[in-house]
Design an enzyme around this catalytic site. Structure first.
Site, mmCIF file in Angstrom:
data_model
loop_
_atom_site.group_PDB
_atom_site.id
_atom_site.type_symbol
_atom_site.label_atom_id
_atom_site.label_comp_id
_atom_site.label_asym_id
_atom_site.label_seq_id
_atom_site.Cartn_x
_atom_site.Cartn_y
_atom_site.Cartn_z
ATOM 1 N N ASP A 147 0.843 -1.199 0.000
ATOM 2 C CA ASP A 147 0.000 0.000 0.000
ATOM 3 C C ASP A 147 0.882 1.254 0.000
ATOM 4 O O ASP A 147 1.878 1.320 0.712
ATOM 5 C CB ASP A 147 -0.911 -0.016 1.232
ATOM 6 N N ASN A 149 -12.966 -2.944 2.717
ATOM 7 C CA ASN A 149 -13.958 -1.881 2.778
ATOM 8 C C ASN A 149 -14.849 -2.042 1.562
ATOM 9 O O ASN A 149 -14.353 -2.055 0.431
ATOM 10 C CB ASN A 149 -13.268 -0.514 2.769
ATOM 11 N N HIS A 180 -10.297 -5.318 -3.322
ATOM 12 C CA HIS A 180 -8.972 -5.530 -2.735
ATOM 13 C C HIS A 180 -9.106 -5.880 -1.263
ATOM 14 O O HIS A 180 -10.019 -5.416 -0.583
ATOM 15 C CB HIS A 180 -8.076 -4.303 -2.908
HETATM 16 P P1 5GP Z 1 -9.698 1.464 0.318
HETATM 17 O O1 5GP Z 1 -9.793 2.778 1.048
HETATM 18 O O2 5GP Z 1 -10.387 1.542 -1.031
HETATM 19 O O3 5GP Z 1 -10.128 0.289 1.118
HETATM 20 O O4 5GP Z 1 -8.161 1.236 0.054
HETATM 21 C C1 5GP Z 1 -7.466 1.771 -1.012
HETATM 22 C C2 5GP Z 1 -6.014 1.690 -0.656
HETATM 23 O O5 5GP Z 1 -5.277 1.836 -1.844
HETATM 24 C C3 5GP Z 1 -5.551 2.798 0.295
HETATM 25 O O6 5GP Z 1 -5.011 2.199 1.470
HETATM 26 C C4 5GP Z 1 -4.521 3.557 -0.511
HETATM 27 O O7 5GP Z 1 -3.417 3.965 0.271
HETATM 28 C C5 5GP Z 1 -4.112 2.553 -1.582
HETATM 29 N N1 5GP Z 1 -3.721 3.165 -2.836
HETATM 30 C C6 5GP Z 1 -4.398 4.117 -3.541
HETATM 31 N N2 5GP Z 1 -3.731 4.432 -4.675
HETATM 32 C C7 5GP Z 1 -2.604 3.661 -4.678
HETATM 33 C C8 5GP Z 1 -1.531 3.537 -5.601
HETATM 34 O O8 5GP Z 1 -1.453 4.187 -6.644
HETATM 35 N N3 5GP Z 1 -0.547 2.635 -5.276
HETATM 36 C C9 5GP Z 1 -0.595 1.881 -4.138
HETATM 37 N N4 5GP Z 1 0.413 1.040 -3.914
HETATM 38 N N5 5GP Z 1 -1.617 1.977 -3.259
HETATM 39 C C10 5GP Z 1 -2.605 2.855 -3.518
#
Ligand code: 5GP
Ligand code: ZN
Length: 111
Positions: A29, A84, A97
């Site tokens: 992440d 989530n 994810h």
């Molecule tokens: P969500 O909030 O949708 O459950 O999690 C999305 C996750 O994706 C977040 O923890 C965020 O830090 C991660 N994330 C968003 N954009 C990128 C990216 O471009 N690269 C990586 N490695 N992680 C990302």
């Protein structure tokens, strides 16, 4: 499709990849919330848990077979898996994810 994780899977957006096979991909992440924080995603674009069907459920089973292997490889004895589902639950990237978090600051229970 304008999806960050599809672009990570294709290599269009760089990431620190941890694992990849025909069906899924794991990468760290970008904004880690624990000492170890990686994401495991299906290579097929499924927008969230809400969109999982009988047909795609085996992909999720596969991801849950991969996660313990990766954790074993990383030497993680305990870890938390988070999903989530939906914007109101904090989902910001609309590509299915599973977060895997591990580290000494995970003591606080959320549920
Ligand atoms: P969500 O909030 O949708 O459950 O999690 C999305 C996750 O994706 C977040 O923890 C965020 O830090 C991660 N994330 C968003 N954009 C990128 C990216 O471009 N690269 C990586 N490695 N992680 C990302
Ligand atoms: Zn996608």
């Amino acid at each position: 499709m304008d999806c960050v994780f599809c672009k990570i899977i294709s290599g269009e957006i760089p990431s620190k990849k941890l694992y990849e096979d025909d069906l899924c991909c794991a990468f760290y992440d970008a904004n880690p919330q624990a000492q170890t924080h990686f994401l495991v995603v299906p290579k097929t674009h499924i927008s969230s848990v809400s969109e999982i069907t009988e047909e795609t459920a085996p992909l999720v089973a596969h991801i849950f077979a991969v996660i313990p292997q990766l954790c074993k490889k990383l030497g993680l004895s305990g870890y938390r898996i988070i999903n989530n589902c939906g914007a109101s639950a904090g989902q910001t990237v609309m590509h299915l994810h599973f977060h895997v978090l591990s580290g000494p600051t995970l003591g606080e229970r959320l549920v």
